[in-house]
Design a protein around this motif. Structure first.
Motif, mmCIF file in Angstrom:
data_model
loop_
_atom_site.group_PDB
_atom_site.id
_atom_site.type_symbol
_atom_site.label_atom_id
_atom_site.label_comp_id
_atom_site.label_asym_id
_atom_site.label_seq_id
_atom_site.Cartn_x
_atom_site.Cartn_y
_atom_site.Cartn_z
ATOM 1 N N ILE A 181 -5.287 5.477 4.918
ATOM 2 C CA ILE A 181 -4.661 5.649 3.741
ATOM 3 C C ILE A 181 -3.410 6.666 4.009
ATOM 4 N N GLU A 182 -1.946 6.361 3.337
ATOM 5 C CA GLU A 182 -0.866 6.894 3.412
ATOM 6 C C GLU A 182 -0.236 7.204 2.230
ATOM 7 N N GLY A 183 0.568 8.332 2.081
ATOM 8 C CA GLY A 183 1.324 8.685 1.037
ATOM 9 C C GLY A 183 2.804 8.118 1.415
ATOM 10 N N GLU A 184 3.223 7.780 0.070
ATOM 11 C CA GLU A 184 4.729 6.999 0.290
ATOM 12 C C GLU A 184 5.682 8.055 0.663
ATOM 13 N N SER A 194 -10.891 -5.042 17.346
ATOM 14 C CA SER A 194 -12.156 -6.044 17.331
ATOM 15 C C SER A 194 -12.979 -5.895 15.998
ATOM 16 N N ILE A 195 -12.587 -5.110 15.150
ATOM 17 C CA ILE A 195 -13.123 -5.093 13.739
ATOM 18 C C ILE A 195 -12.512 -6.259 13.027
ATOM 19 N N PRO A 196 -13.346 -6.974 12.311
ATOM 20 C CA PRO A 196 -12.845 -8.100 11.551
ATOM 21 C C PRO A 196 -11.847 -7.890 10.487
ATOM 22 N N THR A 197 -11.082 -8.680 10.010
ATOM 23 C CA THR A 197 -9.804 -8.501 9.448
ATOM 24 C C THR A 197 -10.762 -8.202 7.955
ATOM 25 N N GLU A 198 -11.609 -8.963 7.474
ATOM 26 C CA GLU A 198 -12.420 -8.801 6.260
ATOM 27 C C GLU A 198 -13.009 -7.137 6.208
ATOM 28 N N ARG A 199 -13.039 -6.553 7.120
ATOM 29 C CA ARG A 199 -13.561 -5.226 7.176
ATOM 30 C C ARG A 199 -12.540 -4.030 7.344
ATOM 31 N N LYS A 200 -11.315 -4.580 7.167
ATOM 32 C CA LYS A 200 -10.220 -3.391 7.103
ATOM 33 C C LYS A 200 -9.403 -3.627 6.057
ATOM 34 N N ASP A 201 -8.989 -2.619 5.629
ATOM 35 C CA ASP A 201 -8.078 -2.170 4.510
ATOM 36 C C ASP A 201 -6.974 -1.345 4.681
ATOM 37 N N HIS A 202 -5.892 -1.332 3.890
ATOM 38 C CA HIS A 202 -4.763 -0.155 4.036
ATOM 39 C C HIS A 202 -4.293 -0.052 2.437
ATOM 40 N N TYR A 203 -4.145 1.413 2.157
ATOM 41 C CA TYR A 203 -3.607 1.657 0.839
ATOM 42 C C TYR A 203 -2.566 2.755 1.231
ATOM 43 N N GLU A 204 -1.464 2.390 0.640
ATOM 44 C CA GLU A 204 -0.001 3.091 0.401
ATOM 45 C C GLU A 204 -0.120 3.930 -1.004
ATOM 46 N N VAL A 205 -0.273 4.963 -1.028
ATOM 47 C CA VAL A 205 -0.080 5.793 -2.302
ATOM 48 C C VAL A 205 1.280 5.926 -2.905
ATOM 49 N N VAL A 206 1.791 5.214 -3.856
ATOM 50 C CA VAL A 206 3.145 5.361 -4.160
ATOM 51 C C VAL A 206 3.602 6.742 -4.955
ATOM 52 N N GLY A 207 4.473 7.295 -4.424
ATOM 53 C CA GLY A 207 4.850 8.518 -5.169
ATOM 54 C C GLY A 207 3.760 9.787 -4.514
ATOM 55 N N ALA A 208 3.052 9.633 -3.617
ATOM 56 C CA ALA A 208 2.293 10.778 -3.189
ATOM 57 C C ALA A 208 2.841 11.135 -1.941
ATOM 58 N N GLY A 209 2.746 12.662 -1.720
ATOM 59 C CA GLY A 209 3.066 13.404 -0.608
ATOM 60 C C GLY A 209 1.903 13.458 0.348
ATOM 61 N N HIS A 210 2.051 14.445 1.380
ATOM 62 C CA HIS A 210 0.781 14.677 2.198
ATOM 63 C C HIS A 210 -0.583 15.246 1.637
ATOM 64 N N TYR A 211 -0.218 16.258 0.424
ATOM 65 C CA TYR A 211 -1.328 16.901 -0.429
ATOM 66 C C TYR A 211 -1.820 15.799 -1.201
ATOM 67 N N GLY A 212 -0.960 14.989 -1.823
ATOM 68 C CA GLY A 212 -1.393 14.195 -2.811
ATOM 69 C C GLY A 212 -2.256 13.143 -2.733
ATOM 70 N N ILE A 213 -2.500 12.809 -1.387
ATOM 71 C CA ILE A 213 -3.476 11.812 -0.984
ATOM 72 C C ILE A 213 -4.904 12.409 -1.010
ATOM 73 N N PHE A 214 -5.294 13.645 -0.980
ATOM 74 C CA PHE A 214 -6.628 14.198 -1.036
ATOM 75 C C PHE A 214 -6.785 15.503 -1.828
ATOM 76 N N SER A 215 -5.767 15.676 -2.721
ATOM 77 C CA SER A 215 -5.915 16.619 -3.953
ATOM 78 C C SER A 215 -5.023 16.116 -5.044
ATOM 79 N N GLY A 216 -5.275 16.761 -6.031
ATOM 80 C CA GLY A 216 -4.786 16.552 -7.071
ATOM 81 C C GLY A 216 -5.071 15.266 -7.987
ATOM 82 N N ARG A 217 -3.875 14.977 -9.149
ATOM 83 C CA ARG A 217 -4.142 13.806 -9.887
ATOM 84 C C ARG A 217 -4.210 12.342 -9.267
ATOM 85 N N ARG A 218 -3.174 12.370 -8.309
ATOM 86 C CA ARG A 218 -3.069 11.049 -7.635
ATOM 87 C C ARG A 218 -4.494 10.670 -6.745
#
Length: 431
Positions: free
Chosen positions: A350-353, A372-396
């Motif tokens: 997970i990353e903040g934009e 070696s981890i199968p593709t179906e067991r991987k995922d990535h999420y970019e949090v639009v509009g979020a800074g560093h703290y926004g990805i683990f605290s607050g409304r976003r």
């Protein structure tokens, strides 16, 4: 000498801060004639601001007494599961007297939150923990202030950090465990699980990495640039000091919390000045809601801890100068860290934009390393509009990030709920 000067300044400011607090209360006390004079609100606000600028900030409490889980209010009790010289493993145990809720609590997945050891206390993740407790059994690493650890306990380095995480995973039990690392610990967490996989040990069900410098070469931020431009010797000679008496850790070499705090403020000085001005204005207007929000934030933000010098310098060298993990050269206690040995651990990054601490792509780099981890067991999420703290605290965090994490964890549980232990037929029980 700098540490001693800081302690002297703190001792000098403490009486002034206490006096300012008393003076502020004097001008808002309705029974005091001074509160009726013109401009009393501004005078009181000025003294209150002076008090908060000069006071000492101690480690806050998590203060999570209850949460709503499975439609009911459940009590939370904070338990120290394991004590180590530099860190405690804390569990937030949930209690209910409703048998149906108890059954659901016991079926919830287990989560280990690896909090950053980068200046602030683990209570910075209070919102993270509170939200996770709705649907998970939650543990967290509670790192200790190095100045409170006696020097005879020895040094604490990056290798020790990795071994601590491994011990915590083994203590909780890796089966059905989901490890969430926030910021700096993404690196040692990946190192810990990689080594466990290489050793043939059972590994956690998933690892969720949020805003961390897996590969600090990608989209370098001001933090990365500083570490890259200055030499290892520069950091050792300019930011490392001995803890003075009368602290328990007297004689220990540390990167002091007050220096880290100065660095935090220096990154966005105008924002902090504006925040304090807004706080002053809110006090004058009597806007208690916004004023309390400011107090809550800065009570946490201004409470910092010292880091053992070895750990800090190891991190500078290994993570930000040698880029040892993505380069494939990182060794922990002589053993090479090989993320490609991980095969059965699901991975979510997970990353903040707008993250100005860990740049875009730094965390996502874990996918390439864990090939070696199968593709179906991987995922990535970019949090639009979020800074560093926004990805683990607050409304976003609560509205965008948490639902993704919750769904990911549910999708990658290793054991079916049918194999769980039967719920005890008690009138009052816990998860």
């Amino acid at each position: 000498m700098l540490y001693q000067l800081y302690e002297f300044q703190k001792a000098l400011l403490q009486p002034l801060s206490s006096w300012a607090q008393t003076a502020s209360e004097t001008f808002v006390n309705a029974s005091n004639p001074l509160s009726k004079m013109p401009g009393a609100e501004r005078i009181a606000a000025s003294y209150e601001l002076l008090h908060r600028l000069g006071k000492e900030y101690k480690k806050p409490e998590f203060g999570i007494r209850a949460v709503k889980a499975h439609g009911r209010d459940v009590a939370i009790h904070e338990i120290t599961t394991l004590e180590k010289p530099f860190c405690n493993l804390i569990r937030f145990k949930r209690y209910s007297d409703d048998l149906e809720v108890i059954k659901k609590l016991k079926e919830d997945p287990v989560v280990l939150v690896v909090a950053p050891l980068s200046g602030h206390h683990s209570t910075l993740l209070r919102d993270t923990v509170r939200t996770l407790l709705q649907d998970h059994k939650v543990y967290i690493t509670d790192w200790l202030d190095a100045r409170t650890v006696p020097a005879d306990k020895g040094e604490f380095g990056l290798d020790d950090y990795v071994h601590y995480i491994q011990e915590f995973i083994r203590t909780i039990g890796p089966k059905n465990l989901h490890v969430i690392s926030v910021c700096q610990p993404t690196v040692p967490t990946l190192g810990a699980i990689s080594l466990m996989a290489s050793n043939g040990e059972e590994t956690p069900a998933s690892m969720i990495m949020m805003g961390g410098p897996i590969d600090a070469r990608k989209s370098p931020t001001a933090v990365n640039s500083l570490a890259d431009k200055k030499s290892y010797e520069w950091f050792e000679s300019h930011v490392i000091y001995e803890v003075p008496q009368p602290h328990a850790g007297a004689g220990r070499r540390v990167y002091p919390g007050f220096l880290q705090h100065t660095g935090f403020i220096a990154m966005n000085p105008q924002n902090h000045m504006q925040s304090h001005w807004d706080y002053f204005q809110n006090l004058v207007r009597g806007d208690e809601l916004d004023a309390k929000a400011h107090i809550r934030f800065y009570d946490e933000y201004n409470a910092v801890l010292d880091m053992d010098a070895k750990y800090y310098l190891d991190t500078i060298k290994t993570v930000f100068q040698e880029y040892a993990l993505p380069s494939g050269t990182w060794k922990v206690s002589g053993k090479l860290v090989k993320p490609h040995d991980i095969t059965d651990v699901a991975l979510l990054t997970i990353e903040g934009e707008l993250d100005d601490i860990s740049g875009s792509g730094q965390t996502r780099a874990a996918h390439k390393l864990c090939k070696s981890i199968p593709t179906e067991r991987k995922d990535h999420y970019e949090v639009v509009g979020a800074g560093h703290y926004g990805i683990f605290s607050g409304r976003r965090w609560r509205e965008k990030v948490y639902p993704r994490i919750k769904d990911f964890i549910r999708a990658h549980e290793q054991t079916s709920k049918a194999s769980k232990k039967k719920v005890a037929k008690a009138v009052f029980a816990s998860d």
